[in-house]
Write a protein that holds these residues in place. Structure first.
Motif, PDB file in Angstrom:
ATOM      1  N   ARG A   1     -69.093 110.372 -11.997  1.00  0.00           N
ATOM      2  CA  ARG A   1     -69.079 109.046 -12.487  1.00  0.00           C
ATOM      3  C   ARG A   1     -68.027 108.854 -13.517  1.00  0.00           C
ATOM      4  O   ARG A   1     -67.328 107.790 -13.451  1.00  0.00           O
TER       5      ARG A   1
ATOM      6  N   LEU B   1     -64.138 113.075  -3.010  1.00  0.00           N
ATOM      7  CA  LEU B   1     -63.591 111.628  -3.477  1.00  0.00           C
ATOM      8  C   LEU B   1     -62.153 112.166  -3.919  1.00  0.00           C
ATOM      9  O   LEU B   1     -61.476 111.033  -4.008  1.00  0.00           O
TER      10      LEU B   1
ATOM     11  N   SER C   1     -73.883  96.888  -3.103  1.00  0.00           N
ATOM     12  CA  SER C   1     -73.381  97.680  -4.207  1.00  0.00           C
ATOM     13  C   SER C   1     -72.396  96.938  -4.865  1.00  0.00           C
ATOM     14  O   SER C   1     -71.310  96.436  -4.395  1.00  0.00           O
TER      15      SER C   1
ATOM     16  N   HIS D   1     -68.152 107.023   3.564  1.00  0.00           N
ATOM     17  CA  HIS D   1     -69.148 106.612   2.608  1.00  0.00           C
ATOM     18  C   HIS D   1     -70.478 107.627   2.837  1.00  0.00           C
ATOM     19  O   HIS D   1     -71.220 107.318   3.543  1.00  0.00           O
TER      20      HIS D   1
ATOM     21  N   GLN E   1     -64.765 104.364  -9.994  1.00  0.00           N
ATOM     22  CA  GLN E   1     -64.686 103.315  -8.977  1.00  0.00           C
ATOM     23  C   GLN E   1     -65.386 103.807  -7.394  1.00  0.00           C
ATOM     24  O   GLN E   1     -65.583 102.995  -6.499  1.00  0.00           O
ATOM     25  N   GLN E   2     -65.693 105.013  -7.367  1.00  0.00           N
ATOM     26  CA  GLN E   2     -66.197 105.549  -6.120  1.00  0.00           C
ATOM     27  C   GLN E   2     -67.544 106.069  -6.107  1.00  0.00           C
ATOM     28  O   GLN E   2     -67.999 106.449  -5.068  1.00  0.00           O
TER      29      GLN E   2
ATOM     30  N   THR F   1     -71.540 105.604  -6.930  1.00  0.00           N
ATOM     31  CA  THR F   1     -72.681 104.395  -7.418  1.00  0.00           C
ATOM     32  C   THR F   1     -74.106 104.968  -7.270  1.00  0.00           C
ATOM     33  O   THR F   1     -74.073 105.932  -6.256  1.00  0.00           O
TER      34      THR F   1
ATOM     35  N   HIS G   1     -62.932 106.724  -0.335  1.00  0.00           N
ATOM     36  CA  HIS G   1     -64.019 107.530  -0.187  1.00  0.00           C
ATOM     37  C   HIS G   1     -65.164 106.971  -1.149  1.00  0.00           C
ATOM     38  O   HIS G   1     -64.555 106.777  -2.447  1.00  0.00           O
ATOM     39  N   CYS G   2     -66.275 106.915  -0.706  1.00  0.00           N
ATOM     40  CA  CYS G   2     -67.263 106.430  -1.758  1.00  0.00           C
ATOM     41  C   CYS G   2     -68.545 107.579  -1.450  1.00  0.00           C
ATOM     42  O   CYS G   2     -68.832 107.832  -0.615  1.00  0.00           O
TER      43      CYS G   2
END
Length: 157
Positions: free
Chosen positions: A65, A10, A83, A95, A70-71, A73, A16-17
């Protein structure tokens, strides 16, 4: 440690998520079949190990988190999904989908060498990947002792 790899991933790019198996109540890593498998190890103090694992996962997910709001979930992993009101594709190089694995299927795609490892097998969260060729972005965290109690390393392998 697997969560350190997620943090590094991240940090390398805001594009990147990470999608972690879970819902509005929190992460769902090791809460289904894995819990029953730990309970079955009562002779080895399995339920205590399961509680330690759950506390560690909760802390690590909170850290991710907090540091990357923002990355990161929580939601459905394995396929394209919704999402934050946007349809997001399945696992990819940018991802990563984090799922509860066992010691024999946790690294279907070797995320450190980018080498195709195998076709994923297993039950629980692995069913969303089952029978499909591994692609970059499938990121397993060992949460169950089902494929070897000694090898699981408290789920953080």
């Amino acid at each position: 440690m697997r969560f350190q790899l997620l943090s590094t991933f991240l940090r390398t790019s805001p594009a990147h998520c990470v999608f972690i198996a879970g819902n509005h109540q929190g992460p769902q890593l090791g809460t289904g079949l894995a819990r029953l498998q730990w309970k079955a190890l009562s002779a080895y103090d399995g339920p205590t190990h399961w509680l330690k694992l759950q506390k560690t996962i909760a802390v690590e997910v909170i850290n991710l988190r907090t540091n990357f709001p923002q990355q990161v979930t929580l939601g459905t992993v394995g396929n394209a999904h919704l999402s934050r009101g946007v349809t997001v594709g399945g696992p990819s190089e940018t991802h990563w989908h984090v799922w509860g694995a066992n010691a024999s299927n946790w690294n279907v795609w070797n995320d450190t060498t980018n080498v195709l490892a195998t076709v994923c097998t297993g039950s629980g969260q692995a069913t969303s990947l089952k029978g499909r060729r591994a692609v970059p972005g499938w990121f397993g965290i060992v949460t169950t002792p089902c494929a070897g109690y000694e090898r699981h390393q408290l789920g953080l392998k």
